[in-house]
Motif scaffolding. Structure first.
Motif, PDB file in Angstrom:
ATOM      1  N   ILE A 112       1.008  -1.147   0.132  1.00 26.94           N
ATOM      2  CA  ILE A 112      -0.141   0.120   0.057  1.00 26.94           C
ATOM      3  C   ILE A 112       0.863   1.120  -0.103  1.00 26.94           C
ATOM      4  CG2 ILE A 112      -0.302  -0.091   2.501  1.00 26.94           C
ATOM      5  CD1 ILE A 112      -3.246   1.235   1.984  1.00 26.94           C
ATOM      6  N   GLY A 113       0.675   2.294  -0.833  1.00 30.22           N
ATOM      7  CA  GLY A 113       1.396   3.451  -1.070  1.00 30.22           C
ATOM      8  C   GLY A 113       0.714   4.465  -1.816  1.00 30.22           C
ATOM      9  N   GLY A 114       1.417   5.679  -1.950  1.00 28.82           N
ATOM     10  CA  GLY A 114       0.797   6.887  -2.305  1.00 28.82           C
ATOM     11  C   GLY A 114       0.958   7.978  -1.506  1.00 28.82           C
ATOM     12  N   ASP A 115      -0.255   8.930  -1.796  1.00 31.66           N
ATOM     13  CA  ASP A 115      -0.065  10.365  -1.137  1.00 31.66           C
ATOM     14  C   ASP A 115      -1.027  10.173   0.046  1.00 31.66           C
ATOM     15  OD1 ASP A 115      -0.022  12.591  -0.126  1.00 31.66           O
ATOM     16  OD2 ASP A 115       0.021  13.671  -2.141  1.00 31.66           O
ATOM     17  N   PHE A 116      -1.006  10.084   1.216  1.00 31.07           N
ATOM     18  CA  PHE A 116      -1.744  10.046   2.300  1.00 31.07           C
ATOM     19  C   PHE A 116      -2.008  11.458   2.769  1.00 31.07           C
ATOM     20  CE2 PHE A 116       0.344   6.098   2.086  1.00 31.07           C
ATOM     21  CZ  PHE A 116      -0.577   4.896   2.405  1.00 31.07           C
ATOM     22  N   ASN A 117      -1.376  12.385   2.392  1.00 28.31           N
ATOM     23  CA  ASN A 117      -1.798  13.869   2.651  1.00 28.31           C
ATOM     24  C   ASN A 117      -1.700  14.165   4.231  1.00 28.31           C
ATOM     25  OD1 ASN A 117      -1.956  15.938   0.664  1.00 28.31           O
ATOM     26  ND2 ASN A 117      -3.447  14.715  -0.354  1.00 28.31           N
ATOM     27  N   THR A 118      -0.787  13.433   5.057  1.00 25.46           N
ATOM     28  CA  THR A 118      -0.542  13.731   6.245  1.00 25.46           C
ATOM     29  C   THR A 118       0.793  13.284   6.503  1.00 25.46           C
ATOM     30  OG1 THR A 118      -1.894  13.596   8.494  1.00 25.46           O
ATOM     31  CG2 THR A 118      -1.738  11.602   7.091  1.00 25.46           C
ATOM     32  N   ILE A 119       1.021  13.677   7.983  1.00 29.41           N
ATOM     33  CA  ILE A 119       2.458  13.417   8.215  1.00 29.41           C
ATOM     34  C   ILE A 119       2.192  12.219   9.514  1.00 29.41           C
ATOM     35  CG2 ILE A 119       3.427  15.146   7.262  1.00 29.41           C
ATOM     36  CD1 ILE A 119       3.426  16.442  10.072  1.00 29.41           C
ATOM     37  N   VAL A 120       3.382  11.745   9.854  1.00 31.43           N
ATOM     38  CA  VAL A 120       3.387  10.928  11.129  1.00 31.43           C
ATOM     39  C   VAL A 120       4.508  11.444  12.258  1.00 31.43           C
ATOM     40  CG1 VAL A 120       2.493   8.878  10.224  1.00 31.43           C
ATOM     41  CG2 VAL A 120       4.639   9.017  10.230  1.00 31.43           C
ATOM     42  N   ARG A 121       5.462  12.074  11.630  1.00 36.61           N
ATOM     43  CA  ARG A 121       6.448  12.830  12.360  1.00 36.61           C
ATOM     44  C   ARG A 121       6.584  14.407  12.138  1.00 36.61           C
ATOM     45  NH1 ARG A 121       8.916   9.164   9.761  1.00 36.61           N
ATOM     46  NH2 ARG A 121      10.351  10.696   8.709  1.00 36.61           N
ATOM     47  N   ILE A 122       6.845  15.086  13.049  1.00 38.73           N
ATOM     48  CA  ILE A 122       7.118  16.542  13.030  1.00 38.73           C
ATOM     49  C   ILE A 122       8.180  17.029  11.862  1.00 38.73           C
ATOM     50  CG2 ILE A 122       7.835  18.692  14.243  1.00 38.73           C
ATOM     51  CD1 ILE A 122       5.022  17.832  14.949  1.00 38.73           C
ATOM     52  N   ASP A 123       9.197  16.310  11.864  1.00 44.70           N
ATOM     53  CA  ASP A 123      10.266  16.355  10.931  1.00 44.70           C
ATOM     54  C   ASP A 123       9.637  16.214   9.578  1.00 44.70           C
ATOM     55  OD1 ASP A 123      10.418  13.665  10.923  1.00 44.70           O
ATOM     56  OD2 ASP A 123      12.603  13.445  10.906  1.00 44.70           O
ATOM     57  N   GLU A 124       8.655  15.931   9.159  1.00 43.40           N
ATOM     58  CA  GLU A 124       8.349  15.702   7.859  1.00 43.40           C
ATOM     59  C   GLU A 124       7.431  17.111   7.496  1.00 43.40           C
ATOM     60  OE1 GLU A 124       6.655  11.224   7.013  1.00 43.40           O
ATOM     61  OE2 GLU A 124       5.754  12.112   8.689  1.00 43.40           O
ATOM     62  N   ARG A 125       7.646  18.268   8.135  1.00 43.32           N
ATOM     63  CA  ARG A 125       7.027  19.541   7.855  1.00 43.32           C
ATOM     64  C   ARG A 125       8.068  20.489   8.333  1.00 43.32           C
ATOM     65  NH1 ARG A 125       1.884  20.131  11.084  1.00 43.32           N
ATOM     66  NH2 ARG A 125       3.229  20.292  12.997  1.00 43.32           N
ATOM     67  N   SER A 126       7.775  21.666   7.792  1.00 41.18           N
ATOM     68  CA  SER A 126       8.619  22.840   8.030  1.00 41.18           C
ATOM     69  C   SER A 126       7.751  23.809   8.495  1.00 41.18           C
ATOM     70  CB  SER A 126       9.046  23.225   6.760  1.00 41.18           C
ATOM     71  OG  SER A 126      10.075  24.334   7.093  1.00 41.18           O
ATOM     72  N   GLY A 127       8.004  24.182   9.520  1.00 38.29           N
ATOM     73  CA  GLY A 127       6.908  25.388  10.415  1.00 38.29           C
ATOM     74  C   GLY A 127       5.949  24.722  11.079  1.00 38.29           C
ATOM     75  N   GLY A 128       4.975  25.371  11.428  1.00 35.71           N
ATOM     76  CA  GLY A 128       3.937  24.757  12.510  1.00 35.71           C
ATOM     77  C   GLY A 128       3.930  25.120  13.677  1.00 35.71           C
ATOM     78  N   ASN A 129       3.225  24.561  14.592  1.00 34.82           N
ATOM     79  CA  ASN A 129       3.234  24.784  16.107  1.00 34.82           C
ATOM     80  C   ASN A 129       4.156  23.791  16.783  1.00 34.82           C
ATOM     81  OD1 ASN A 129       1.459  22.385  15.854  1.00 34.82           O
ATOM     82  ND2 ASN A 129      -0.296  23.511  16.641  1.00 34.82           N
ATOM     83  N   GLY A 130       4.552  22.862  16.205  1.00 31.26           N
ATOM     84  CA  GLY A 130       5.465  21.786  16.648  1.00 31.26           C
ATOM     85  C   GLY A 130       4.720  20.594  17.159  1.00 31.26           C
ATOM     86  N   ARG A 131       3.502  20.440  16.878  1.00 30.96           N
ATOM     87  CA  ARG A 131       2.703  19.372  17.189  1.00 30.96           C
ATOM     88  C   ARG A 131       1.903  18.528  16.104  1.00 30.96           C
ATOM     89  NH1 ARG A 131       0.629  23.119  21.521  1.00 30.96           N
ATOM     90  NH2 ARG A 131      -0.940  23.537  19.950  1.00 30.96           N
ATOM     91  N   LEU A 132       1.701  17.354  16.313  1.00 39.06           N
ATOM     92  CA  LEU A 132       0.997  16.710  15.067  1.00 39.06           C
ATOM     93  C   LEU A 132      -0.434  17.031  15.586  1.00 39.06           C
ATOM     94  CD1 LEU A 132       2.797  13.163  15.310  1.00 39.06           C
ATOM     95  CD2 LEU A 132       2.740  14.898  13.537  1.00 39.06           C
ATOM     96  N   SER A 133      -1.465  17.068  14.193  1.00 42.84           N
ATOM     97  CA  SER A 133      -2.669  17.248  14.377  1.00 42.84           C
ATOM     98  C   SER A 133      -3.258  15.745  14.943  1.00 42.84           C
ATOM     99  CB  SER A 133      -3.358  17.737  13.000  1.00 42.84           C
ATOM    100  OG  SER A 133      -2.970  16.431  12.126  1.00 42.84           O
ATOM    101  N   PRO A 134      -4.730  16.021  15.190  1.00 46.53           N
ATOM    102  CA  PRO A 134      -5.364  14.834  15.479  1.00 46.53           C
ATOM    103  C   PRO A 134      -5.461  13.922  14.436  1.00 46.53           C
ATOM    104  CG  PRO A 134      -6.406  16.601  16.373  1.00 46.53           C
ATOM    105  CD  PRO A 134      -5.529  17.273  15.723  1.00 46.53           C
ATOM    106  N   ASP A 135      -5.643  14.454  13.311  1.00 46.82           N
ATOM    107  CA  ASP A 135      -5.565  13.463  12.158  1.00 46.82           C
ATOM    108  C   ASP A 135      -4.416  12.757  11.718  1.00 46.82           C
ATOM    109  OD1 ASP A 135      -6.737  12.756   9.486  1.00 46.82           O
ATOM    110  OD2 ASP A 135      -5.122  13.809   8.654  1.00 46.82           O
ATOM    111  N   SER A 136      -3.094  13.571  12.203  1.00 45.34           N
ATOM    112  CA  SER A 136      -1.776  12.753  11.920  1.00 45.34           C
ATOM    113  C   SER A 136      -1.705  11.808  13.134  1.00 45.34           C
ATOM    114  CB  SER A 136      -0.680  13.969  12.002  1.00 45.34           C
ATOM    115  OG  SER A 136      -0.601  14.782  10.810  1.00 45.34           O
TER     116      SER A 136
END
Length: 164
Positions: A112-136
């Motif tokens: 299974i693969g593709g673009d899940f349009n969410t992240i599982v680790r903070i280092d997968e994103r630049s910026g933001g509030n430093g927390r993972l969203s409930p969806d993540s």
């Protein structure tokens, strides 16, 4: 890219093309088999293309967010689930449960693969509030529950930037 590496199965996401235009593009890429979930207006689009030599390909199920195929060549079987999750949490709602059902129905090897349009680790994103969203967090829980393995990737760490 297709000329550099031999590619027998190709998933294309966020195509922004539908119907006749999509068919012409698929033919032009040189794949004999294809299944498409066409874009609605300028939103979405998911294509799975394959070469005839890979075996018999049967589409098991398809939604606007994934395509599940079973490939059999002689005694070898492999399921492929190509995912293009909606870019908004509300439109993605229920996807993890749908995919869980899909995976639990498989008794043979699968990818299974593709673009899940969410992240599982903070280092997968630049910026933001430093927390993972409930969806993540829910996505990470789903990965763990399904006992999936993140295969990683090669290339630029960030592939998308707001506004560009």
């Amino acid at each position: 890219m297709l000329k550099k590496w031999s590619t027998d199965v190709l998933a294309i996401f966020e195509t922004h093309a539908s119907a006749e235009k999509a068919g012409k593009i698929c033919q032009g890429l040189g794949f004999e088999g294809s299944f498409r979930v066409d874009a609605v207006g300028q939103s979405g689009g998911l294509w799975l293309l394959w070469r005839q030599g890979i075996g018999d390909v049967v589409v098991i199920s398809a939604t606007v967010q994934f395509i599940h195929v079973r490939i059999q060549k002689e005694s070898e079987v492999l399921h492929i689930i190509a995912v293009y999750a909606a870019p908004t949490v509300s439109r993605r709602s229920g996807l993890w449960a749908e995919l869980k059902e899909e995976i639990q129905a498989i008794s043979e090897p699968f990818i299974i693969g593709g673009d899940f349009n969410t992240i599982v680790r903070i280092d997968e994103r630049s910026g933001g509030n430093g927390r993972l969203s409930p969806d993540s967090l829910a996505f990470g829980d789903w990965i763990n529950e399904m006992m999936l393995i993140d295969m990683g990737f090669r290339g630029n760490q960030f592939t998308w930037k707001r506004g560009k």
